[in-house]
Design an enzyme around this catalytic site. Structure first.
Site, mmCIF file in Angstrom:
data_model
loop_
_atom_site.group_PDB
_atom_site.id
_atom_site.type_symbol
_atom_site.label_atom_id
_atom_site.label_comp_id
_atom_site.label_asym_id
_atom_site.label_seq_id
_atom_site.Cartn_x
_atom_site.Cartn_y
_atom_site.Cartn_z
ATOM 1 C CG ASP A 159 -0.181 -0.358 2.500
ATOM 2 O OD1 ASP A 159 -0.822 -0.810 3.456
ATOM 3 O OD2 ASP A 159 1.053 -0.230 2.513
ATOM 4 C CG ASP B 169 -10.288 -1.795 10.710
ATOM 5 O OD1 ASP B 169 -10.645 -0.781 10.098
ATOM 6 O OD2 ASP B 169 -9.198 -2.377 10.498
ATOM 7 C CG HIS C 264 -7.247 -2.755 7.790
ATOM 8 N ND1 HIS C 264 -7.529 -1.686 8.585
ATOM 9 C CD2 HIS C 264 -5.895 -2.725 7.626
ATOM 10 C CE1 HIS C 264 -6.417 -1.049 8.889
ATOM 11 N NE2 HIS C 264 -5.410 -1.643 8.317
ATOM 12 C CD GLU D 266 -9.466 0.845 6.097
ATOM 13 O OE1 GLU D 266 -9.293 -0.117 6.855
ATOM 14 O OE2 GLU D 266 -8.951 1.934 6.313
#
Lengths: 471, 308
Positions: free
Chosen positions: B90, B159, B161, B166
């Site tokens: 990323d 979370d 991810h 996401e």
């Protein structure tokens, strides 16, 4: 590994295994890394040395747990962790120095933009790499006197420029003391290289100075600019194109006009050989003066009710955004180490190390000429022949740096910056000299831990190296 | 040692009985040891692969503490990155490349600077490209041209991810532009002086589908026992054995990731917890610390520790 040179075909040199002076910090030394490694190894031994409890747990801090290490060992672990944390806190990790086409290269840009890599890798064997020294006050050396009118001026200046490479000086301002007009306008600006250190421009010390503080300058050559102010100055010096610094006494009438004119032309004005009081000095600074020539010498001594020029170090009437720099000859003779410390502590960012070296530098003890006078050398002391008036020094720049560091107990970084970054800031050239930032000129030195110069580089080329046999 | 060997063999056969892929939980003492474990694993995988001219080992990787260890192995002469290709998963959009928090700066300062990787083989998405989707497509193509990814290493967010996929991302997604979730922005704020307005809100990321393609996906759960120093883990001897066929490695450390780990392992495959997709991957290793197992059932933890 392929070197994709989309920007330039010039070879890229990567200096590895070195400690670079960058952002006012020297990178982590190998000894420190070894200590950190030793700490981690000791920790590992402590952990593995513990024998397991029945449930395979190890609990150094719980002495009740069976099979745990002793309380002493647990405490030792905590201490080791603290040492390790302290050890890694402030020193930035090592980087390499990359050079291409005489400039310091940004390796990250090279990697991502050009997908390039180094052509040559040089192992610096853990040396310190610092920007090259800049000497803004040097009257001569090795038998050469810049202020002496001679047909052979160029070879004299070349000789000095070449010899001072071994002292770590990569740029200098040849200084002309008070002399007849014919001596001026012989100096031209030039880049440094294997032939010698770069010439940034002349430093004209006098003749517009005070009679009472002439020092070793000949009285019959002193002048004033009462009549024509700047025109008088121009008439004396002739062309000002290659002049970098002018030293004058600010208490002289019409000095403000002269200072303003000089500053407008980008020439640095320095106060020295003067009996000015603090207000006169402050006024001169407000008109544009930014330097003090060899602080404490050839000026009124500090007095608690009128600090004189020395008071500029802590004056509150300096225009905002400006800094006053001051030259110090830290050879241990021109200034008592205690006075050096006082000045350094009062205004550390303004201290500029200068040699004020004269023709006798590098020569054996005896008689030599300085300007229009004869002087005597005795070790590190030089006097006007037959008197006790000091006249210039024979200390070299690297000696001054070492002495400064010892006398003040300052960090290595501070000592090195006083001879490189600060003079560059004084002359307004810190974007290309005096630092090892990306895109600045690759003028740098390799030094050992005791600050002895091992090698000198100008524009990325080695121009001097310490003889292995020991010079 | 024998017990651990047996565990792995069991684990291997178990993988075909359970829906979850083989999930070795490697419990290590602290973050440093976990990093070292991960680094040794990567090192061994690269060496075993025997990369050479024309035969590249492809690594998909994100910021990990194991970089330091890898650099150490390189400096000791044990490991060369000359024939290793890396693909970062990323990069922020709109952040200048030389910003200290961009992944370009991160990778350069923490990794590339210290090793002998060929700059042409280090691929990072360009968050400032004029056409972001084209940049993503080109990245996918580069991965394909490199022959896919041999080993993917990553961490997860609180979370759940993976990369910046996401909650709510498609599990078959490819490399694309994603808006960051609030959780992620809050978690990243600490790198931007705590100022939420400075945190980038969009990022380019590899998709879940892209990573699931990885031939070897190793989910690297690094269990760090913070308070008590317990070393219940695999010691170095194991890495050299050919048991490691897992190709995804994910690091999960810290109590704030515990719930995400629970969702990843004990619940089903769920696009709201994208890392759970790796249950479907044939080869996965989670390496975690004690704190990260706080939300797991005691039964699960004991099972993976081999303490029945």
């Amino acid at each position: 590994m392929p070197s994709n040179k989309s920007v330039s075909d010039a070879p890229i040199v990567q200096f590895t295994n070195c400690r670079i002076l960058r952002d006012h910090q020297l990178q982590r030394a190998r000894a420190r890394q070894r200590r950190l490694l030793a700490v981690s190894q000791l920790e590992e031994q402590l952990y593995s040395g513990r024998h397991r409890s029945a449930r395979g747990r190890r609990c150094p801090w719980d002495p009740l747990c069976p099979g745990s290490m002793s309380l002493g060992q647990g405490r030792l672990l905590l201490v080791l962790q603290m040492i390790r944390e302290l050890g890694v806190c402030n020193c930035p990790p090592r980087e390499d120095l990359w050079v291409r086409e005489g400039k310091i290269l940004n390796p990250e840009k090279l990697f991502f933009d050009e997908k390039g890599s180094a052509d040559v890798q040089l192992d610096c064997k853990d040396s310190i790499i610092a920007p090259g020294f800049i000497d803004v006050q040097i009257n001569g050396g090795f038998g050469v006197d810049f202020s002496l009118a001679t047909d052979d001026f160029k070879s004299g200046i070349d000789l000095v420029g070449q010899k001072i490479l071994s002292h770590g000086v990569t740029s200098f301002c040849p200084t002309l003391v008070t002399s007849p007009s014919s001596v001026y306008h012989q100096i031209s600006v030039r880049n440094g290289g294997a032939h010698g250190a770069g010439i940034l421009g002349a430093h004209l010390e006098g003749p517009f100075i005070s009679k009472e503080k002439k020092g070793a300058h000949p009285e019959h050559c002193l002048r004033t600019f009462e009549a024509g102010a700047f025109q008088d100055l121009l008439a004396t010096y002739g062309c000002l194109d290659c002049v970098q610094i002018v030293t004058l006494a600010p208490e002289m009438r019409r000095s403000s006009e002269v200072i303003r004119e000089l500053t407008k032309r980008g020439i640095c004005v320095s106060l020295g050989h003067s009996v000015a009081n603090l207000s006169q000095a402050e006024e001169a600074v407000q008109h544009g003066a930014t330097f003090i020539t060899h602080l404490f010498n050839a000026m009124l001594p500090f007095h608690h009710r009128d600090p004189g020029i020395v008071g500029l170090l802590t004056s509150d009437r300096i225009p905002a955004g400006r800094r006053v720099f001051y030259g110090m000859i830290s050879d241990g003779i021109h200034t008592n180490p205690a006075a050096l410390r006082i000045a350094h502590r009062a205004h550390p960012k303004g201290l500029v190390l200068v040699t004020d070296a004269m023709a006798g530098m590098g020569l054996a003890p005896g008689r030599h000429t300085l300007g229009q006078q004869v002087v005597e050398i005795d070790g590190l002391n030089t006097y006007i022949a037959g008197t006790k008036t000091l006249s210039g020094s024979v200390a070299t720049m690297d000696t001054c740096v070492r002495h400064f560091q010892e006398a003040t107990g300052c960090s290595v970084e501070t000592a090195l910056e006083a001879a490189s970054l600060h003079p560059a800031q004084l002359l307004g050239i810190e974007h290309k000299k005096g630092t090892l930032n990306y895109d600045s000129d690759a003028d740098f030195l390799m030094l050992n831990d005791s600050l002895y110069v091992q090698a000198t580089y100008i524009a990325g080329e080695e121009v001097w190296r310490q003889d292995v046999s020991g010079m | 040692m024998l017990l651990e060997l047996a565990l792995q063999t069991c684990g291997l056969s178990l993988s075909y009985k359970f829906l979850t892929a083989i999930m070795r939980l490697v419990i290590l003492e602290d973050y440093d040891q976990a990093s070292e474990w991960a680094a040794k694993y990567i090192c061994n995988r690269i060496i075993q692969f025997k990369p050479s001219q024309g035969r590249y080992f492809t690594l998909g990787s994100t910021p990990l503490g194991c970089y330091k260890k890898l650099i150490e192995y390189h400096k000791n002469g044990d490991l060369s990155f000359k024939y290793v290709k890396t693909f970062n998963m990323d990069e922020y959009v709109g952040l200048p490349r030389n910003h200290p928090e961009s992944y370009h700066s991160y990778m350069w300062n923490n990794f590339f600077k210290h090793i002998d990787i060929d700059p042409n083989n280090a691929h990072i998405l360009d968050g400032n490209a004029p056409d972001l989707q084209a940049e993503c497509d080109a990245f996918e193509k580069k991965i394909e041209e490199a022959g896919g990814i041999d080993l993917f290493v990553g961490g997860i967010g609180p979370d759940g991810h993976i990369a910046f996929n996401e909650p709510g991302s498609s599990l078959s997604s490819r490399t694309r532009l994603k808006t960051l979730a609030m959780d992620t922005i809050l978690a990243n704020a600490k790198y931007f002086d705590g100022d939420l307005s400075k945190v980038p809100t969009m990022a380019l990321t590899v998709g879940v589908g892209t990573v699931m393609d990885a031939r070897e996906v190793r989910t690297h759960l690094v269990l760090v026992a913070c308070v008590f120093s317990r070393l219940v883990g695999i010691d170095t001897g194991i890495e050299s054995k050919e048991i490691f066929v897992l190709q995804v490695m994910i690091l999960i450390t810290g109590a704030h990731k515990a719930f995400a780990l629970y969702k990843a392992i004990e619940e089903g495959v769920n696009h709201m917890w994208t890392v759970s997709a790796f249950q479907q991957h044939p080869r996965t290793i989670f390496v975690c610390d004690e704190d990260a197992t706080l939300e797991l059932r005691v039964k699960t933890v004991k099972y993976f520790k081999g303490e029945h």
